[in-house]
Structures are given as C-alpha cells and as structure tokens.
Scaffold this motif. Structure first.
Motif, PDB file in Angstrom:
ATOM      1  N   GLU A 377     -11.900   0.330   6.848  1.00 29.85           N
ATOM      2  CA  GLU A 377     -11.734   1.131   5.637  1.00 29.85           C
ATOM      3  C   GLU A 377     -11.757   0.220   4.414  1.00 29.85           C
ATOM      4  OE1 GLU A 377      -8.352   2.797   7.297  1.00 29.85           O
ATOM      5  OE2 GLU A 377      -9.717   3.951   8.534  1.00 29.85           O
ATOM      6  N   VAL A 378     -12.215   0.773   3.286  1.00 34.70           N
ATOM      7  CA  VAL A 378     -12.204   0.030   2.027  1.00 34.70           C
ATOM      8  C   VAL A 378     -11.239   0.739   1.102  1.00 34.70           C
ATOM      9  CG1 VAL A 378     -13.615  -0.937   0.184  1.00 34.70           C
ATOM     10  CG2 VAL A 378     -14.634  -0.447   2.379  1.00 34.70           C
ATOM     11  N   LEU A 379     -10.307  -0.016   0.517  1.00 36.72           N
ATOM     12  CA  LEU A 379      -9.270   0.581  -0.328  1.00 36.72           C
ATOM     13  C   LEU A 379      -9.265  -0.094  -1.693  1.00 36.72           C
ATOM     14  CD1 LEU A 379      -7.881  -0.271   2.715  1.00 36.72           C
ATOM     15  CD2 LEU A 379      -6.390   1.553   1.964  1.00 36.72           C
ATOM     16  N   GLU A 380      -8.905   0.680  -2.703  1.00 40.18           N
ATOM     17  CA  GLU A 380      -8.769   0.132  -4.060  1.00 40.18           C
ATOM     18  C   GLU A 380      -7.313   0.319  -4.502  1.00 40.18           C
ATOM     19  OE1 GLU A 380     -10.386   0.840  -8.633  1.00 40.18           O
ATOM     20  OE2 GLU A 380     -11.197   2.046  -7.007  1.00 40.18           O
ATOM     21  N   PHE A 381      -6.650  -0.796  -4.796  1.00 46.07           N
ATOM     22  CA  PHE A 381      -5.247  -0.774  -5.236  1.00 46.07           C
ATOM     23  C   PHE A 381      -5.131  -1.184  -6.699  1.00 46.07           C
ATOM     24  CE2 PHE A 381      -4.993  -1.881  -0.698  1.00 46.07           C
ATOM     25  CZ  PHE A 381      -4.047  -0.984  -0.245  1.00 46.07           C
ATOM     26  N   ILE A 382      -4.087  -0.691  -7.376  1.00 49.08           N
ATOM     27  CA  ILE A 382      -3.688  -1.268  -8.661  1.00 49.08           C
ATOM     28  C   ILE A 382      -2.452  -2.108  -8.371  1.00 49.08           C
ATOM     29  CG2 ILE A 382      -2.757  -0.807 -10.954  1.00 49.08           C
ATOM     30  CD1 ILE A 382      -4.496   1.646 -11.116  1.00 49.08           C
ATOM     31  N   PRO A 388       3.969  -9.221  -4.044  1.00 47.42           N
ATOM     32  CA  PRO A 388       3.651 -10.494  -3.367  1.00 47.42           C
ATOM     33  C   PRO A 388       2.265 -11.044  -3.717  1.00 47.42           C
ATOM     34  CG  PRO A 388       4.676  -8.964  -1.831  1.00 47.42           C
ATOM     35  CD  PRO A 388       4.466  -8.200  -3.103  1.00 47.42           C
ATOM     36  N   ALA A 389       1.296 -10.166  -3.974  1.00 44.43           N
ATOM     37  CA  ALA A 389      -0.077 -10.619  -4.256  1.00 44.43           C
ATOM     38  C   ALA A 389      -0.169 -11.458  -5.525  1.00 44.43           C
ATOM     39  CB  ALA A 389      -1.007  -9.415  -4.368  1.00 44.43           C
ATOM     40  N   GLY A 407     -13.147  -7.831  -4.196  1.00 39.16           N
ATOM     41  CA  GLY A 407     -13.366  -7.998  -5.626  1.00 39.16           C
ATOM     42  C   GLY A 407     -12.177  -7.560  -6.447  1.00 39.16           C
ATOM     43  N   ILE A 408     -12.149  -8.011  -7.707  1.00 36.91           N
ATOM     44  CA  ILE A 408     -11.031  -7.733  -8.613  1.00 36.91           C
ATOM     45  C   ILE A 408     -11.605  -7.296  -9.961  1.00 36.91           C
ATOM     46  CG2 ILE A 408      -9.092  -8.789  -9.868  1.00 36.91           C
ATOM     47  CD1 ILE A 408      -8.984 -10.839  -7.462  1.00 36.91           C
ATOM     48  N   VAL A 409     -11.052  -6.215 -10.521  1.00 33.46           N
ATOM     49  CA  VAL A 409     -11.420  -5.778 -11.871  1.00 33.46           C
ATOM     50  C   VAL A 409     -10.203  -5.971 -12.758  1.00 33.46           C
ATOM     51  CG1 VAL A 409     -12.154  -3.853 -13.315  1.00 33.46           C
ATOM     52  CG2 VAL A 409     -13.085  -4.085 -11.011  1.00 33.46           C
ATOM     53  N   ASN A 424      -3.589 -10.937 -10.617  1.00 34.18           N
ATOM     54  CA  ASN A 424      -2.586 -10.654 -11.654  1.00 34.18           C
ATOM     55  C   ASN A 424      -2.071  -9.217 -11.539  1.00 34.18           C
ATOM     56  OD1 ASN A 424      -3.195 -13.174 -12.582  1.00 34.18           O
ATOM     57  ND2 ASN A 424      -4.268 -12.516 -14.422  1.00 34.18           N
ATOM     58  N   ALA A 425      -0.911  -8.967 -12.155  1.00 40.25           N
ATOM     59  CA  ALA A 425      -0.380  -7.603 -12.235  1.00 40.25           C
ATOM     60  C   ALA A 425      -1.389  -6.712 -12.951  1.00 40.25           C
ATOM     61  CB  ALA A 425       0.946  -7.600 -12.985  1.00 40.25           C
ATOM     62  N   TYR A 426      -1.508  -5.485 -12.506  1.00 39.53           N
ATOM     63  CA  TYR A 426      -2.384  -4.431 -13.056  1.00 39.53           C
ATOM     64  C   TYR A 426      -3.867  -4.645 -12.758  1.00 39.53           C
ATOM     65  CZ  TYR A 426       1.976  -3.501 -15.485  1.00 39.53           C
ATOM     66  OH  TYR A 426       3.301  -3.277 -15.757  1.00 39.53           O
ATOM     67  N   ASP A 427      -4.217  -5.694 -12.000  1.00 38.95           N
ATOM     68  CA  ASP A 427      -5.600  -5.833 -11.533  1.00 38.95           C
ATOM     69  C   ASP A 427      -5.924  -4.666 -10.606  1.00 38.95           C
ATOM     70  OD1 ASP A 427      -5.936  -8.226 -12.823  1.00 38.95           O
ATOM     71  OD2 ASP A 427      -5.901  -9.484 -11.021  1.00 38.95           O
ATOM     72  N   ARG A 428      -7.202  -4.257 -10.619  1.00 37.98           N
ATOM     73  CA  ARG A 428      -7.687  -3.327  -9.587  1.00 37.98           C
ATOM     74  C   ARG A 428      -8.341  -4.181  -8.501  1.00 37.98           C
ATOM     75  NH1 ARG A 428      -8.866   2.193 -10.521  1.00 37.98           N
ATOM     76  NH2 ARG A 428      -7.854   2.964 -12.392  1.00 37.98           N
ATOM     77  N   VAL A 429      -7.851  -4.056  -7.282  1.00 41.99           N
ATOM     78  CA  VAL A 429      -8.313  -4.920  -6.199  1.00 41.99           C
ATOM     79  C   VAL A 429      -8.975  -4.071  -5.117  1.00 41.99           C
ATOM     80  CG1 VAL A 429      -7.581  -6.587  -4.455  1.00 41.99           C
ATOM     81  CG2 VAL A 429      -6.445  -6.544  -6.658  1.00 41.99           C
ATOM     82  N   VAL A 430     -10.196  -4.447  -4.710  1.00 46.19           N
ATOM     83  CA  VAL A 430     -10.894  -3.744  -3.626  1.00 46.19           C
ATOM     84  C   VAL A 430     -10.751  -4.576  -2.347  1.00 46.19           C
ATOM     85  CG1 VAL A 430     -13.123  -2.893  -2.799  1.00 46.19           C
ATOM     86  CG2 VAL A 430     -12.500  -2.613  -5.208  1.00 46.19           C
ATOM     87  N   VAL A 431     -10.193  -3.940  -1.313  1.00 50.48           N
ATOM     88  CA  VAL A 431      -9.834  -4.642  -0.077  1.00 50.48           C
ATOM     89  C   VAL A 431     -10.533  -3.983   1.111  1.00 50.48           C
ATOM     90  CG1 VAL A 431      -7.912  -5.335   1.409  1.00 50.48           C
ATOM     91  CG2 VAL A 431      -7.557  -5.157  -1.052  1.00 50.48           C
ATOM     92  N   PHE A 432     -11.056  -4.811   2.003  1.00 51.84           N
ATOM     93  CA  PHE A 432     -11.703  -4.337   3.229  1.00 51.84           C
ATOM     94  C   PHE A 432     -10.749  -4.620   4.381  1.00 51.84           C
ATOM     95  CE2 PHE A 432     -14.827  -4.054   6.541  1.00 51.84           C
ATOM     96  CZ  PHE A 432     -15.830  -3.242   6.030  1.00 51.84           C
ATOM     97  N   ALA A 433     -10.428  -3.603   5.203  1.00 48.57           N
ATOM     98  CA  ALA A 433      -9.407  -3.805   6.247  1.00 48.57           C
ATOM     99  C   ALA A 433      -9.743  -3.028   7.512  1.00 48.57           C
ATOM    100  CB  ALA A 433      -8.041  -3.356   5.727  1.00 48.57           C
ATOM    101  N   MET A 434      -9.360  -3.591   8.645  1.00 48.72           N
ATOM    102  CA  MET A 434      -9.469  -2.890   9.927  1.00 48.72           C
ATOM    103  C   MET A 434      -8.241  -1.990  10.094  1.00 48.72           C
ATOM    104  SD  MET A 434     -12.333  -3.857  11.096  1.00 48.72           S
ATOM    105  CE  MET A 434     -12.389  -3.521  12.853  1.00 48.72           C
ATOM    106  N   PRO A 435      -8.339  -0.932  10.938  1.00 45.52           N
ATOM    107  CA  PRO A 435      -7.270   0.075  11.021  1.00 45.52           C
ATOM    108  C   PRO A 435      -5.877  -0.482  11.304  1.00 45.52           C
ATOM    109  CG  PRO A 435      -9.176   0.770  12.291  1.00 45.52           C
ATOM    110  CD  PRO A 435      -9.464  -0.611  11.809  1.00 45.52           C
ATOM    111  N   ALA A 436      -5.778  -1.507  12.156  1.00 48.66           N
ATOM    112  CA  ALA A 436      -4.463  -2.025  12.538  1.00 48.66           C
ATOM    113  C   ALA A 436      -3.678  -2.550  11.347  1.00 48.66           C
ATOM    114  CB  ALA A 436      -4.637  -3.138  13.576  1.00 48.66           C
ATOM    115  N   SER A 437      -4.374  -2.956  10.283  1.00 50.17           N
ATOM    116  CA  SER A 437      -3.688  -3.568   9.142  1.00 50.17           C
ATOM    117  C   SER A 437      -3.618  -2.684   7.910  1.00 50.17           C
ATOM    118  CB  SER A 437      -4.387  -4.882   8.773  1.00 50.17           C
ATOM    119  OG  SER A 437      -4.327  -5.778   9.844  1.00 50.17           O
TER     120      SER A 437
END
Length: 446
Positions: A377-382, A388-389, A407-409, A424-437
């Motif tokens: 799955e690909v997720l986008e977090f703020i 911790p990041a 990637g980071i916006v 940094n705080a408030y970055d938009r981060v796109v993360v690629f992850a397998m289901p277990a994580s």
C-alpha cells in the motif's frame, strides 16, 4: 478498532478479510446465512444474521460500541438507512456505499453529514476516474497523484525494449541525492520486493516509481512503451463504470459502447448522444472485428463478468490495441489477467478498500492506495510536530524492513527521499509499505 460491516457480499467479505487480517475486531451483518458462513470460514469475524436497517439487529451487533460502521449492502437505500441508524445508536464513524452521483454533489453531501453519515463512497465513480486517468498515461499500468500532483506514483511493466533492464537501482548511496524519482518497489513472479542496494531491473518486472511532477514523462519512457494519444475507443459493457467513462470522454474521443442487452442499449443511446451504442455480444469475435476492434487505440472491458472481460481484453491485445483495460472483480483472476499481458486491471473491491482503509488508521492519513497486483500500500501522511520521524535522518529512524519513504512535499518544495534525508514537522510524506507494517508506520509520523 471495533468495526461493524453491513453486507456480506463480495465487497463486505473482502473488507472483512482485509481488516480482520490487520488485527481489527470485525462483526459482519447479513440476512443471508450462507454468505455469513462463507465469510466466517475465511476470516476471524463475528456474524450476525438479520436486516441491518433494523434497530434490533444493529443492537445485537453492538453498533453503539463500534469505532467504524461500514454499509456495503447491494441496495443503496439500505446502506443509507443503516449508516444513519448506526450513527444515531452510537457508532463513532459511519460510512455508506452509494450508486447515485447526485448524492455526492456538495449541497447534497451536507445533508447526509447532517443525518450522521460521515462519508459516502461510490466505487464505480472512483473506478471510472482511474480508467480516465490511465487513458491519459497509456504507458503505465497504474498512476496515482499525491499532494495535488506534486508527487506521483507511476507503475509500469518493463518491456524487452526498456533501457532499464540489467541496470542497478539508484537511491541507495549518498551520491544519489538530489533525485527526481526513485523506485520504491518491484513485483517479480508474483512477489513484491522492497528494493535494497545492489538490486537490478529484469525484463517483465512491474516497477513502482515515486516521481516529482517534472520527471513523470521521463519515468514513463523507461517502460519501453510509447504513450499513445487516444482518438478511437471501444467500451464493452454498459455498466455504471462504462457509462461514466463514456459520459466524460465522448466530447473528445470517438467511442463505441457495446452491450448485449437490447433494452439497455436503447436506453444508453438516449443517454449518451455522442457515443455510438452497439447491441452485440462481446464474446462474438467476428462481430467485434466487424465493429472495428483492430482500429481502436484503447479497449475497456467493464461487463459484470470477469471471464468475459479477460477474454475480450486478450482478443483486443492480440488485434494490436495499444491500451487494454479490464475490470476483474474475481480476486483469483487478477494475477492471471496481468500475466497474459492485459495492460491494466480495475477492481472495485481494491478501489473501495483504498477509500475505507484510511478510516481504520490511528494516524492522520491524507490518502491511501491499495495497489493492483501487489500486496503493498502507498500512504500519504502529514507529519506531526515532535513525532519520531522528525528526530533523525530516515536511515536512523528504525523503520521496518518492508517500508520505504518515497517522497516529501514541504510547501512548494518536493524531495525524493534517500537515507540521509531529514523529515520536518508538517511535511507531507509518501510511504510505500507491505501489509504487515501498515498499522505500525503511523506511529513514526504521529
């Protein structure tokens, strides 16, 4: 989370299997005992037999204690009523599947929110939008925008003509920064690989690349396929998806829409004034060739039968149609369809899962995409302040092995992430992850 699903049909059972596999506590309601037994044998769920639009059944399913109520019955009205009652009985979030685009208009949407329904989703509309998006990027098998298009996930299969074959992946040494794109995963022989240093591309790989907007065109050229401008298109099946695609594209593309049901064909002819409607059986090879299949730039098969869609898509591919898209709802057929060369598979269950999955995350997820042909799955977090990041470089964060930050916006700036990148705080981060994580990675950004 405690999740109650109303409807044990194909979509409900897929959601039950997926969500119970992520450790959630699932209860599923349906009036058909046979469907409940099938779901119960495939997933660790509690089943409740009965009508989800009645107070007694909703109370039996302990809706008042649930964090998320998902209504995916076949009948749209049942979903609206069930989701509304569930919210009034105490469900924290309530969402409903609908089949009516009118409900999604901004003013009408507000009414549903007032009635207590947090989110309405129309899988056929989302699937049609994906097809239209892909027809604009014909050398890709999937194409997803994040952060309003500042970052894109481009997915393509490596053809023999690709210049990438045999080359080593970049993005693993300090010398690689700054990058404009990066490979975040490869699917090879049905297995998804999260790449590490030293990995090389091979013919037939399906490659998942995160790219900045200015690099998307360059990335697409690596597939070994050329982008084709769609002028002539054939759609097989007057389904909701087929009709939505024709409505949106008939002004700019010559479209032939084929449906075997004569009554439906007449209705479609009145609705789609600039689309040529043909009453014919798509399984009749001679008829398809007579209607000019070999002269099409694109072929989209969206009948209600996966088998018909796969077979006609194979015929279109053999006739030299450059972009072939098939709706395959039977999950067991997806790998088969991809292995025989169909360019892109559309599946409403995965489209729906992407829409619903973010409601089950404890972190604030902006977008999530369940990928076709891969478990990932690909997720986008703020990123939240003091999460911790923000405390270390990516390589020192201790992210799980099967997770990669793509990637980071940051405001107007876009970075492709490497090990030395800091978040940094408030970055938009796109993360690629397998289901277990997937469930664990949210803690890094929260």
């Amino acid at each position: 989370m405690k999740i109650v699903i109303a409807g044990a049909g194909e979509m409900g059972s897929h959601l039950a299997r997926m969500l119970s596999g992520n450790g959630h506590d699932i209860t599923i309601i349906d009036s058909d005992q046979k469907l409940l037994s099938e779901v119960g044998s495939l997933a660790d769920v509690i089943t409740v037999e009965g009508d989800s639009t009645t107070f007694a059944v909703l109370r039996e399913a302990s809706v008042r204690k649930c964090d998320l109520f998902i209504a995916v019955n076949h009948e749209e009205n049942d979903n609206v009523v069930a989701a509304m009652l569930a919210k009034k009985l105490g469900a924290r979030k309530s969402i409903a599947r609908i089949d009516n685009n009118e409900y999604l208009e901004p003013n009408n949407k507000e009414m549903f929110i007032d009635m207590g329904i947090d989110y309405l989703f129309y899988p056929e509309k989302v699937a049609a939008r994906e097809v239209i998006n892909l027809l604009g990027h014909t050398s890709t098998t999937e194409y997803v925008d994040f952060s309003s298009g500042k970052l894109s996930l481009v997915v393509f299969r490596l053809e023999p003509a690709s210049s990438l074959i045999g080359r080593e992946l970049t993005g693993f040494s300090e010398d690689d920064a700054p990058l404009s794109y990066r490979t975040v995963a490869i699917t090879r022989a049905g297995q998804t690989i999260i790449p590490r240093g030293g990995e090389r591309f091979a013919e037939g790989d399906t490659v998942y690349v995160i790219a900045r907007q200015d690099a998307v065109k360059e990335v697409m050229e690596f597939s070994g396929q050329t982008n084709v401008r769609i002028k002539n298109m054939m759609i097989l099946g007057g389904s909701r998806i087929g009709v939505r695609i024709a409505m949106e594209l008939q002004e700019e593309v010559n479209i032939k829409l084929i449906d075997y049901n004569a009554d439906k064909a007449y209705r479609l002819a009145e609705l789609l004034d600039k689309t040529l409607i043909i009453n014919e059986d798509g399984r009749n090879t001679e008829a398809m060739l007579e209607e000019g299949l070999a002269n099409m730039d694109a072929f989209v098969a969206v009948t209600g039968r996966s088998e018909t869609n796969i077979l006609t898509a194979m015929l279109a591919k053999r006739m030299g149609v450059k972009k072939v898209i098939a709706e395959v709802e039977n999950m067991n057929y997806i790998n088969l369809a991809e292995s025989i060369g169909i360019d892109t598979i559309i599946n409403k269950k995965l489209v729906t899962a992407s829409n619903i999955f973010r409601f089950t995350m404890s972190t604030d997820v902006q977008a999530i995409k369940c990928l076709m042909g891969s478990d990932a799955e690909v997720l986008e977090f703020i990123v939240k302040p003091n999460s911790p990041a923000t405390k270390n470089r990516i390589r020192d964060l201790g992210l799980p092995e099967d997770v990669i930050v793509g990637g980071i916006v940051r405001g107007d700036k876009v970075f492709i992430a490497v090990g030395s990148t800091e978040i940094n705080a408030y970055d938009r981060v796109v993360v690629f992850a397998m289901p277990a994580s997937v469930a664990r990675i949210g803690t890094f950004f929260n």
